[in-house]
Design an enzyme around this catalytic site. Sequence first.
Site, PDB file in Angstrom:
ATOM      1  N   PHE C  41      -4.744 -42.948 -14.271  1.00 27.58           N
ATOM      2  CA  PHE C  41      -5.790 -41.920 -14.239  1.00 27.58           C
ATOM      3  C   PHE C  41      -6.792 -42.322 -13.169  1.00 27.58           C
ATOM      4  CE2 PHE C  41      -3.887 -41.934 -18.384  1.00 27.58           C
ATOM      5  CZ  PHE C  41      -3.765 -40.595 -18.709  1.00 27.58           C
ATOM      6  N   GLU C  42      -7.156 -41.367 -12.311  1.00 24.24           N
ATOM      7  CA  GLU C  42      -7.841 -41.768 -11.082  1.00 24.24           C
ATOM      8  C   GLU C  42      -9.250 -42.306 -11.269  1.00 24.24           C
ATOM      9  OE1 GLU C  42      -8.365 -37.921  -8.740  1.00 24.24           O
ATOM     10  OE2 GLU C  42      -6.875 -37.459 -10.261  1.00 24.24           O
TER      11      GLU C  42
END
Lengths: 301, 301, 246, 246
Positions: C41-42
Amino acid sequence: MPGKVISTREAVGRLVRDGASVALGCALEPAIPFAFAHEVIRQRKRDLELIGPISDIAFDQLIGAGCVARVSAAWVGNVSAGLAHAYRRAMEQGIPRRIEVRDHSNFTIAQALLAGALGAPYLPTRTLLGSDIARANGTFREAQDPFSGETVLLVPAIVPDVTVIAVQRADEDGNAHLWGPWGVSQEAALAAKSVIVLADQIVERAVIASDPNRTIVPGTKVAAVVHQPGACHPSPLQGRYRRDHEFFHEYHRATRSIEGFAAWLAEWVTGVADRDAYLHKLGPRWEALRDSGKPAAEARF
Amino acid sequence: MPGKVISTREAVGRLVRDGASVALGCALEPAIPFAFAHEVIRQRKRDLELIGPISDIAFDQLIGAGCVARVSAAWVGNVSAGLAHAYRRAMEQGIPRRIEVRDHSNFTIAQALLAGALGAPYLPTRTLLGSDIARANGTFREAQDPFSGETVLLVPAIVPDVTVIAVQRADEDGNAHLWGPWGVSQEAALAAKSVIVLADQIVERAVIASDPNRTIVPGTKVAAVVHQPGACHPSPLQGRYRRDHEFFHEYHRATRSIEGFAAWLAEWVTGVADRDAYLHKLGPRWEALRDSGKPAAEARF
Amino acid sequence: MVAQAAREIRDGERVFVGMRLPLMAFVVAKRTHAPNAVGFFELGVVRDEPASELLYTMGDNPNIAGAIWCARTVDLMGLLQRGEVHAGFIGGAEIDVHGNLNTTAIGPDRARPAVQLPGSGGGADIASLAHRLIVIMPHDKRRLRASVDFVTSPGYGRGGDWRKRVGLPGGGPSVLITTLGVFRFADGSAVLESFHPGTSVERIRAETGWALRVASTVRETERPSEEVLAIIRQYDPQGFWTRRGE
Amino acid sequence: MVAQAAREIRDGERVFVGMRLPLMAFVVAKRTHAPNAVGFFELGVVRDEPASELLYTMGDNPNIAGAIWCARTVDLMGLLQRGEVHAGFIGGAEIDVHGNLNTTAIGPDRARPAVQLPGSGGGADIASLAHRLIVIMPHDKRRLRASVDFVTSPGYGRGGDWRKRVGLPGGGPSVLITTLGVFRFADGSAVLESFHPGTSVERIRAETGWALRVASTVRETERPSEEVLAIIRQYDPQGFWTRRGE
């Protein structure tokens, strides 16, 4: 040392001049310092440059309130509800004013702030080669990697005038513990000329020093420490409170029109004196969001 | 997933080929994986490139044992006792063999590993301009910053074949918690093709997941997890055991001569089967170094 | 769409997940054929188990609690740039036949757009650097266009060896999953592989803004199993992300 | 030396401390005139209070316990490169009249040195990037040389505007403290400012490998106060770092 512990009002008044570049929302969706953004709106700051990866609706509010001249960001919208109406009006119709956009991706804004934190003039990357962002941004340069001869994109450093971070706890000197997602918060804080810390809790120095690995920024970089519980609502703060999803949807529905935006702002920002009044206005809804989570496994120093 | 939990012997046997580049000692003075270095010596690995900032005496031992062809480091010595005799003999007299040195500073080795971790070809810096290190290293390039026209030194990425880190605890997949100094450990681990984790303790996944901010490297990067208590002696591991200062001094005195070095190696490395036998040989001295420290303040997720 | 997207994740892969439907695809894949897939997840989070409840954003507390790594965005993006991320999901407002996506702005003038969109987020990075890009979009003639106004996330550019020429590493879109069908990319152009139950090649042709190429093996998209539908209903009982029949 | 080094630290400054005598100088300064100085340690540690016991290395457990920041080396070096570190301490095997230090190797051939020294560590970075460099060395004609064999840590190069020409930011050595006296730098060259009690300008001239320049105001070095001596004895009662009369 002169006291750094001041109110949000004083912090904005002293440290955010018109025209300043301000990084906030640097943990992406969580820990967004809405309390700070709202005070900026109340003090009618103007011509700001906003810097951040994904600001959720904080940037939209600042833009709609007319505080912003430029946005350097990867994404401006309403994460769970859709487009950002105020940002759309500003870009599409110049309402309330035209703003300039420097398009980024999450990686390039992260690299720009990391370069700032390192004191490096730029970082070379292969992301965005062939993307129109590389051209539209206007500050990047293509170059040859002299080692391999391959094409790289040079992302110049960003040095914000002010970076604002919201954290679970800090001591009076600004040594700040943040857990949960960091996103680009540490780079943004280290890159900044000045840091404002909004702490959910002010603790003794010994609490910070019991776990120095949790420190996201040392007090020696921090200009102001604000004791501001609930500073991030409607975004979440890990181990303290959850995200108020419905609030984002309400904002989305309410701000479709210029009048709706004005009414929303009057109700939630300009019509309340400060964050404490805002939380009081939220009432039981705010209490229902509290979530103290589960304890981290013990570590001994 | 195939089991990653193996012995130090298996980890060295499977993952360290002759000629490999190996980063270790990346937290600088603490958490140096001596247990790994000694197993490399026992298995008579050859032609290694050692990568690290300040290795304390781990690099000296590997050099003296003839395992090393090249050192890329900022400092090779005996931090509290003085010069490193085996390194001196190798450089000054070619005993037991000539080695090549790529001089670094702590900042350039950190930047080289950070570039490796980022997948960037190089990082631009202003450190070492005018230092003979910049010339002697042989891999750096001077260039012009195209934004400002100023001179910068480009430090190319280092991508170790293997990075070895010692940590307080890890789960069976290699998700590893390290607290205390990180130095360049995280960059080195993320930059590597393969990571070996020496864990003082193997814990349930839930312990790691209770505090994901403490994770220095995720299991998805880790090829081998070794349960190896006391892996760092005589260097310290925060909250577990202290530095054995006197051991460094004894080593310094004992290894002044070639014969002394050989005798020391026979006593402490080739003459013991593994780290458990080494700790047993240390006896009460080892027990006296234990130091469980004080607990970190609570954080809840 | 979710069921098809889940099929695109292989066991043991590192996947940039993103929010909304991709997140559900990750849940489905983890619970069926890809138990060892790892989700990135960025905002800097890595999970090897899906969160325990429905997420509205990747930063929701339940997505952090129980994660195995909570790092910095740049750490995960670094692994992406190193070529260590196998697949990533993105959506967009517009896509062209070469898989170039626009999530920035509609209209010819970036500074005065007809419609201002939110921007790249991490999408352009995933499109630039992941081994494979999995694109998910509502199917609409105004969205599947002959050419897009702004290339936010590069696909195959103008086709051929364009990615190599501009300096992008390998990769590019491997699949485009719409509300009507599934496209694969051949020589940098989209080819219809299958149409979802209840639609047809002709309907897709009518709803697509480029000259449709159809695989000789074109077929109906495989229906999701009962097991998969049960997982989706369990994860999103209110249909928050899936209520539009996605 | 410790007492003089402590005087070089100003209140509120950020100082790259290093080990051995500089560490003691930091302790003395913190407990006397510079209570708000902040100590940086290159393994990634920041302290606003000295450790509770004598350190043998900066990584000793007592230097970590009670620190306010335990970060990555590159985070601290970044602040240094940004120009946010006021002063740093280093020592060396050799120094020349322009303050260039050699900690790498003695002899003309780096690949085959007469004496292999440990190397830079963070010294060259501090010399390159700190506002002021405080150098501490034993005074010996073989150490204070007309020119050094290898410039590990750049001082003023060949004097004049050399630092600017090679691209280094401002800074450079501000003081050289030896076992015999104290030098300041004027136009990039060392000038004797004071001689320690019990020595003399003539003795220093005899023990210095370059043509000695002496300040017109040359005087005896101020003696350490009883307070300072007491702090030193308390911190290092065995004289581990100070037993050689330093």
